[in-house]
Design a protein around this motif. Structure first.
Motif, mmCIF file in Angstrom:
data_model
loop_
_atom_site.group_PDB
_atom_site.id
_atom_site.type_symbol
_atom_site.label_atom_id
_atom_site.label_comp_id
_atom_site.label_asym_id
_atom_site.label_seq_id
_atom_site.Cartn_x
_atom_site.Cartn_y
_atom_site.Cartn_z
ATOM 1 N N PRO A 148 0.847 -1.300 -0.056
ATOM 2 C CA PRO A 148 -0.028 0.268 0.034
ATOM 3 C C PRO A 148 0.759 1.353 0.059
ATOM 4 O O PRO A 148 0.419 2.151 -0.813
ATOM 5 C CB PRO A 148 -0.893 -0.246 1.104
ATOM 6 C CG PRO A 148 -0.898 -1.561 1.653
ATOM 7 C CD PRO A 148 0.536 -2.075 1.059
ATOM 8 N N ARG A 149 1.930 1.122 0.626
ATOM 9 C CA ARG A 149 3.066 2.289 0.836
ATOM 10 C C ARG A 149 3.133 2.761 -0.345
ATOM 11 O O ARG A 149 3.570 4.021 -0.790
ATOM 12 C CB ARG A 149 3.594 2.073 2.052
ATOM 13 C CG ARG A 149 4.334 3.632 2.359
ATOM 14 C CD ARG A 149 4.984 3.356 3.767
ATOM 15 N NE ARG A 149 4.171 3.123 4.970
ATOM 16 C CZ ARG A 149 3.881 4.298 5.659
ATOM 17 N NH1 ARG A 149 4.019 5.202 5.128
ATOM 18 N NH2 ARG A 149 3.136 4.348 6.587
ATOM 19 N N GLY A 151 1.040 4.391 -2.501
ATOM 20 C CA GLY A 151 0.897 5.871 -2.233
ATOM 21 C C GLY A 151 1.811 6.454 -2.714
ATOM 22 O O GLY A 151 1.794 7.770 -3.361
ATOM 23 N N PHE A 152 3.271 6.285 -2.785
ATOM 24 C CA PHE A 152 4.349 6.908 -3.313
ATOM 25 C C PHE A 152 4.140 7.107 -4.810
ATOM 26 O O PHE A 152 4.472 8.332 -5.516
ATOM 27 C CB PHE A 152 5.697 6.128 -3.068
ATOM 28 C CG PHE A 152 6.149 6.106 -1.731
ATOM 29 C CD1 PHE A 152 5.847 7.249 -0.785
ATOM 30 C CD2 PHE A 152 7.074 5.235 -1.286
ATOM 31 C CE1 PHE A 152 6.087 7.283 0.513
ATOM 32 C CE2 PHE A 152 7.526 5.186 -0.148
ATOM 33 C CZ PHE A 152 7.160 6.071 0.825
#
Lengths: 213, 377
Positions: free
Chosen positions: A129-130, A133-134
Motif C-alpha cells: 500500500p505504501r 501511495g508513493f
C-alpha cells in the motif's frame, strides 16, 4: 493447483531478522542462501542463481541497489524483492529504479511475504500500500509530462493503485473492477515499468536524493 | 616541535615528489598534487621561468634536491641546503628576468632566504635557536641592503613595496592556506561529534527506555506491541521528518495524531498511506474525527490486528478510506443504541458537506469511505 518451489536468497545484515523471515516462510519457498553484506551477496547470488532475492534496502557496505546493479547484468533471470523498515520515498524509489520487482515493508506477515515471493518469481510486480501511495504521489498531475507514454498513469492504473493503497489484494481488486486477476497484474507491471523508466521530476529527484542513514 | 619555527613549518603544506604521473623526477606532479592543481599548470610555470636566464631549470633542480620521494627518508642536510640555495638563486634570476633591478632583487633574495630559514623549511642540522638568529640576521641584512641601495629615490623604488608584498605572500600564503584547511576539517569533525552525541541521547531517551520497559513486563503481549509500535512511530518521525511532517495544522498532522491515539488505546496497528495534503480547517478536522471513530470501531469490533487507512487529498476533494479484514457486519441492522456510525461518522460528515459510505460483508471485512468536497462547492 500445485505451486512450484521457489529458491530464495536472503540478503539482510540482521541475523535475527533473517532467522525470523526463514521461520515464517511457507513450504513453497526454500531459502538456499543468506548474506549480510553486498560483498558477500553478489558472488553468492551469482553462484546459486536463485529465483528470487529478498533484499534489504540498507546494507552496511552499500545498499540493495548495489547488489542489483552488480548481479542483474550477469543473471537476468534473478528477480529482486526489496524489503525494508524504511518509509522514505527516496529509498523505495531508488531500489525500484535499480530494478527490483517490488517493495514490501518488514512488518508484512509470513503468509503475505510467501505470496509476494511467488508473485515476484512469476515476473509480476509487488506493490505494498505504501509503495502505491508513493507512486500516486509521484505521478500526480500538474507537471507537464515530457513523455506521456511513460510519465503519466492511465485512469485504470490509477484506479488499481488507489485500491492497493486502500489495502485491497489483487484478487479483491479484480473482483471489484470486474477484471481478471491477470489484467490487474499487467496494470501493476505497467506501473512498475513507468516507475523504472519515467523521467518525471519527482522520481529522478527521489532517486538522486537517496542518502545513507 | 613546540617552537615558533616548528609550528610555522608544521603549518606549511608538505610537498613531496610524486611517483605516479611523473615525467622527469616527479617534482611538478608532486607540487601539483599538494596544491590540488593541474600538473600541466606547474610544468608550464617552470618552463616559462626557464626563459628568465634559466631560472626555471635551476628551480627544478633545487626543488628536486629539497623534496624527498614519497616514503623515502629526508634528503641529507647538504642536499637540502644546496636545494634551498638553488631555489633562492633561481628566484633572483626570475625577478631580474621580470625587469626588477639588482637594487631590489638582491635585498629581496636575502630577506627571502632569511624567512625560509625562519620558517623551518630547512630543519634538522640547525637547532631552533641558531636557525632563528641566522634567519633574523638575513632578513635584517636584506632590509638594510635595500635601504642603502634605494636611499635616493627612483622609479624602481616604487616597485619595491609591491615586490616585497609579493615575497611576503609567497611566504605567508601557503601557511594561511593550510590553516584555513585545518579549520574546515576541525569544524567538520565538531559537527560529526555533535551529531553522534545527539544520536546517542536520542537512542538513550527513547529506544533504551522502551527496551527496559519491555523487559520489565514481557508477559503482556499487547503492552509489548503497543510499546514497540509507539517507539517505532517516534523513531520514524525523527529519521524521516520529510515523510512524517506531523504539522498539527495540516490534514496529515491531525490524522497522524488520531492514528497514534487509536494505536495506543486499542493496541492495533494502523497502516497509514497518504498522498497530498491540505490545511486542517474545521471541516477537515471533522473528517479526521470521523476517521478516528471508524478506526475505533474497527479496533473494537473487527477483531483484527491491522487496519489500513488511505487518504488522497487535494484542494478539490479529500477522500479517506478505513479498511479492515475483520468479521464485518450488516450496516442496516446496527441497533439504534450503537450511535457510533450514525452519529459520529455519518452526521459529522454531512454537517460539513461531506458524505460517508460503509461497505461491509462477513467475508470481506469493512470499509468506511469518507468524502469531503473542496470548499468552493
Amino acid at each position: 493447483m500445485s505451486v512450484p518451489l521457489r529458491r530464495v536468497v536472503l540478503v539482510d545484515d540482521h541475523d535475527l531478522f533473517r532467522a525470523g523471515v526463514r521461520s515464517q516462510l511457507g513450504p513453497t519457498v526454500e531459502v538456499v542462501g543468506e548474506a549480510g553484506t553486498v560483498a558477500d551477496a553478489v558472488p553468492l547470488i551469482k553462484e546459486l542463481d536463485p529465483d528470487v532475492v529478498l533484499l534489504d534496502v540498507h546494507l552496511p557496505d552499500g545498499g540493495g541497489q548495489a547488489v542489483i546493479v552488480q548481479v542483474a547484468p550477469e543473471r537476468p533471470g534473478v528477480r529482486f524483492l526489496a524489503l525494508s523498515v524504511s518509509d522514505a520515498a527516496e529509498d523505495v524509489i531508488g531500489v525500484i529504479r535499480a530494478g527490483a520487482r517490488g517493495y514490501v515493508t518488514k512488518t508484512i506477515s509470513g503468509e503475505e511475504l510467501t505470496e509476494a515471493i511467488q508473485r515476484t518469481a512469476d515476473g509480476d510486480a509487488v506493490f505494498s500500500p505504501r509503495l502505491a501511495g508513493f507512486v500516486l504521489d509521484a505521478f500526480r498531475s500538474g507537471e507537464a509530462a515530457a513523455d506521456p507514454e511513460l510519465d503519466q498513469l492511465t485512469a485504470r492504473e490509477r484506479e488499481v493503485l488507489q485500491l492497493i493503497a486502500r489495502g485491497y489484494r489483487y484478487k479483491e481488486i479484480a473482483a471489484r473492477l470486474h477484471l481478471s486477476a491477470r489484467t490487474v497484474e499487467s496494470h501493476v507491471s505497467a506501473v512498475l515499468r513507468k516507475l523504472q523508466l519515467s523521467s518525471r521530476h519527482e522520481l529522478t529527484r527521489w532517486a538522486a536524493e537517496r542518502r545513507l542513514i | 616541535m613546540s617552537s615558533l619555527a616548528g609550528r610555522f613549518a608544521g603549518a606549511l603544506p608538505r610537498f613531496e615528489r610524486a611517483e605516479r604521473g611523473r615525467v622527469v623526477a616527479g617534482v611538478c606532479s608532486g607540487i601539483a598534487e599538494t596544491l590540488s592543481v593541474d600538473p600541466v599548470l606547474v610544468r608550464l610555470t617552470f618552463a616559462l621561468l626557464a626563459f628568465a636566464s634559466g631560472a626555471g631549470i635551476l628551480a627544478y633542480l633545487g626543488a628536486w634536491a629539497l623534496l624527498s620521494a614519497p616514503e623515502a627518508p629526508q634528503p641529507s642536510r647538504t642536499r637540502r641546503i644546496t636545494g634551498a640555495v638553488l631555489l633562492v638563486v633561481s628566484a633572483v634570476l626570475a625577478l631580474r628576468g621580470l625587469g626588477l633591478s639588482d637594487r631590489v632583487v638582491w635585498p629581496l633574495a636575502l630577506a627571502a632566504a632569511g624567512l625560509t630559514v625562519l620558517s623551518g623549511a630547512i630543519p634538522g642540522g640547525l637547532d631552533d635557536r641558531r636557525a632563528r638568529i641566522g634567519g633574523i640576521v638575513l632578513v635584517v641584512l636584506g632590509a638594510a641592503f635595500f635601504l642603502e641601495r634605494n636611499a635616493h629615490g627612483s622609479a624602481t623604488t616604487l616597485l619595491a613595496p609591491g615586490a616585497a608584498l609579493v615575497a611576503l605572500l609567497l611566504v605567508v600564503g601557503p601557511w594561511a592556506w593550510r590553516l584555513s584547511r585545518e579549520r574546515d576539517a576541525e569544524r567538520a569533525e565538531r559537527i560529526r561529534t555533535q551529531e553522534r552525541a545527539e544520536l546517542a541521547a536520542r537512542v538513550h531517551d527513547s529506544v533504551l527506555q522502551t527496551l527496559a520497559l519491555i523487559q520489565r513486563g514481557p508477559d503482556d503481549p499487547r503492552r509489548v506491541s503497543t510499546l514497540a509500535r509507539r517507539q517505532e512511530r517516534e523513531l520514524r518521525a525523527w529519521l524521516y521528518p520529510e515523510r512524517e511532517p506531523a504539522a498539527p495544522g495540516t490534514l496529515a498532522g491531525a490524522l497522524q495524531g488520531a492514528v497514534a491515539e487509536i494505536e495506543e488505546l486499542h493496541g492495533i496497528r494502523v497502516e497509514l498511506v497518504r498522498t497530498g495534503d491540505v490545511e486542517a480547517d474545521e471541516r477537515v478536522r471533522a473528517l479526521v474525527l470521523a476517521a478516528r471513530e471508524a478506526l475505533a470501531n474497527a479496533a473494537k469490533h473487527a477483531g483484527v490486528a491491522e487496519v489500513s487507512v488511505f487518504v488522497e487529498a487535494s484542494p478539490e476533494r479529500v477522500a479517506l478510506y478505513v479498511r479492515d479484514r475483520g468479521g464485518g457486519f450488516d450496516p442496516d441492522s446496527v441497533p439504534a443504541d450503537r450511535r457510533g456510525i450514525a452519529h459520529s461518522i455519518r452526521e459529522r460528515m454531512e454537517r460539513v458537506g461531506g458524505s460517508a459510505r460503509i461497505v461491509s460483508s462477513p467475508d470481506e471485512g469493512t470499509e468506511v469511505e469518507l468524502d469531503l468536497p473542496g470548499r468552493a462547492e
